[in-house]
Write a protein that holds these residues in place. Structure first.
Motif, PDB file in Angstrom:
ATOM      1  N   VAL A   1       0.819  -1.222   0.000  1.00  0.00           N
ATOM      2  CA  VAL A   1       0.000   0.000   0.000  1.00  0.00           C
ATOM      3  C   VAL A   1       0.852   1.271   0.000  1.00  0.00           C
ATOM      4  CG1 VAL A   1      -1.951  -1.144   1.110  1.00  0.00           C
ATOM      5  CG2 VAL A   1      -0.225   0.023   2.520  1.00  0.00           C
ATOM      6  N   GLY A   2       2.184   1.130   0.108  1.00  0.00           N
ATOM      7  CA  GLY A   2       3.047   2.307   0.028  1.00  0.00           C
ATOM      8  C   GLY A   2       3.746   2.705   1.311  1.00  0.00           C
ATOM      9  N   LYS A   3       3.665   1.892   2.344  1.00  0.00           N
ATOM     10  CA  LYS A   3       4.265   2.263   3.630  1.00  0.00           C
ATOM     11  C   LYS A   3       5.783   2.427   3.521  1.00  0.00           C
ATOM     12  CE  LYS A   3       2.803  -1.307   5.960  1.00  0.00           C
ATOM     13  NZ  LYS A   3       2.299  -2.084   4.795  1.00  0.00           N
ATOM     14  N   SER A   4       6.450   1.428   2.965  1.00  0.00           N
ATOM     15  CA  SER A   4       7.909   1.505   2.845  1.00  0.00           C
ATOM     16  C   SER A   4       8.334   2.611   1.890  1.00  0.00           C
ATOM     17  CB  SER A   4       8.475   0.157   2.374  1.00  0.00           C
ATOM     18  OG  SER A   4       8.308  -0.832   3.373  1.00  0.00           O
ATOM     19  N   THR A   5       7.571   2.815   0.837  1.00  0.00           N
ATOM     20  CA  THR A   5       7.885   3.902  -0.095  1.00  0.00           C
ATOM     21  C   THR A   5       7.812   5.249   0.606  1.00  0.00           C
ATOM     22  OG1 THR A   5       7.024   2.619  -1.957  1.00  0.00           O
ATOM     23  CG2 THR A   5       7.218   4.990  -2.278  1.00  0.00           C
ATOM     24  N   LEU A   6       6.829   5.415   1.480  1.00  0.00           N
ATOM     25  CA  LEU A   6       6.704   6.659   2.229  1.00  0.00           C
ATOM     26  C   LEU A   6       7.934   6.890   3.105  1.00  0.00           C
ATOM     27  CD1 LEU A   6       5.226   9.126   3.273  1.00  0.00           C
ATOM     28  CD2 LEU A   6       3.896   7.628   4.783  1.00  0.00           C
ATOM     29  N   VAL A   7       8.367   5.860   3.822  1.00  0.00           N
ATOM     30  CA  VAL A   7       9.542   5.996   4.678  1.00  0.00           C
ATOM     31  C   VAL A   7      10.780   6.307   3.842  1.00  0.00           C
ATOM     32  CG1 VAL A   7      11.111   4.742   6.214  1.00  0.00           C
ATOM     33  CG2 VAL A   7       8.651   4.621   6.584  1.00  0.00           C
TER      34      VAL A   7
END
Length: 247
Positions: free
Chosen positions: A47-53
Motif C-alpha cells: 500500500v506504500g508504507k515503505s515507499t513513504l519511509v
C-alpha cells in the motif's frame, strides 16, 4: 493537515506523491509527528508504507509535496545529509558482517551538531542499553541473531542522537521477547523527546507503543486512530488492517 503553529512538530509531510519511474505509489500524503510522539503506519503489504519511509528519509525523491524536519524544508536534501540534521533511519538489519559489533557502532560516531561526544564514550553508552550486544561487542556482526542485529541498528541510532527516528518493518521475524525489549527502547526514546515514525504489520504491537496509528490503502492514508479507539472497536481494527476502508 494539522496546524504547525506549535513548535513541537518534528516531522511534517505535505502532499507527498511519487513512486518508481512511471509507477505512482503515493498520492498526496499528509502527516505530522511531534516531539516525543510515536506514530505507526499500518496496512497490508503493497500500500506504500515503505515507499513513504524511503521518501521521508531521502532514499527516493518525491514527484510532488514537501518533507519538513524541525521547521526546515529538506525535500531536496540528500539522504546522507539528513542524519546530521537530526533524522535517523532503520531499514532492515544492515550491518558490516566482517566487522565487530563495536566497530559497527564506531562507524556511526561522526560529528552531530550539539552532540560532539568521544567515539568510545558514545559506543559504551549504546552498549550499556543492550547487555546482549555488550556481551558480543568483539564478535563479528555476521554472528548475531536476527533480534541482536535489530538491536545493533537501534544502538546506532542512540549514537546519532536523532530528533526523528524512522523504522521500517519494526518487529518482522523477531521473537516476542525481543520485540518487547525493543518496544521498551522506543518508549525510552520518546520519553526524552525523540519523535518516531514506524512501519508495523502487527496492529497489536503498534497499539502497545504508538500514540497514533495511521492506516494506508492504495498510496493514501485512509484513517487515523488512537490505541484506545481501536481497542474499543476490534472490528474496525480488523477491517483497516485488511485494507477495508472503514466508514
Amino acid at each position: 493537515m494539522a496546524s504547525d503553529a506549535r513548535d513541537d512538530v518534528v516531522l511534517r509531510v505535505d502532499g507527498l506523491s511519487g513512486g518508481y519511474g512511471a509507477i505512482q505509489v503515493l498520492f498526496g500524503i499528509d502527516l505530522t509527528v511531534r516531539r516525543g510522539e510515536t506514530v505507526a503506519l499500518c496496512g497490508p503489504n503493497g500500500v506504500g508504507k515503505s515507499t513513504l519511509v524511503r521518501m521521508v528519509s531521502g532514499l527516493n525523491r518525491p514527484t510532488a509535496g514537501t518533507v519538513v524536519l524541525n521547521g526546515r524544508d529538506i525535500t531536496g536534501v540528500p539522504g546522507a545529509r539528513r542524519a546530521k540534521l537530526g533524522m535517523s533511519t532503520v531499514i532492515g538489519q544492515q550491518a558490516f558482517g566482517s566487522l565487530s559489533v563495536r566497530d559497527n557502532l564506531r562507524m556511526h560516531c561522526y560529528p552531530v551538531p550539539g552532540h560532539e561526544e568521544k567515539p568510545d564514550t558514545a559506543v559504551d553508552g549504546a552498549l550499556a542499553v543492550f547487555p546482549r550486544l555488550r556481551a558480543r561487542a568483539d564478535q563479528p556482526a555476521s554472528t548475531l541473531s536476527g533480534g541482536e542485529r535489530q538491536m545493533l541498528v537501534l544502538a546506532k541510532t542512540l549514537i546519532q542522537r536523532p530528533d526523528l527516528l524512522l523504522i521500517d518493518e519494526f518487529s518482522l521475524g523477531l521473537a516476542p521477547v525481543v520485540v518487547g525489549g525493543l518496544l521498551e527502547l522506543i518508549r525510552r526514546l520518546a520519553a526524552v523527546g525523540v519523535a518516531t515514525l514506524l512501519i508495523e504489520q502487527s496492529v497489536n504491537v503498534a497499539m502497545s507503543v504508538a500514540d497514533r496509528l495511521l492506516f494506508m490503502e492504495h498510496g493514501t492514508i485512509i484513517a487515523e486512530h488512537t490505541p484506545a479507539e481501536l481497542r474499543a472497536s476490534p472490528d474496525l481494527a480488523r477491517r483497516l488492517v485488511l485494507g477495508g476502508h472503514a466508514q
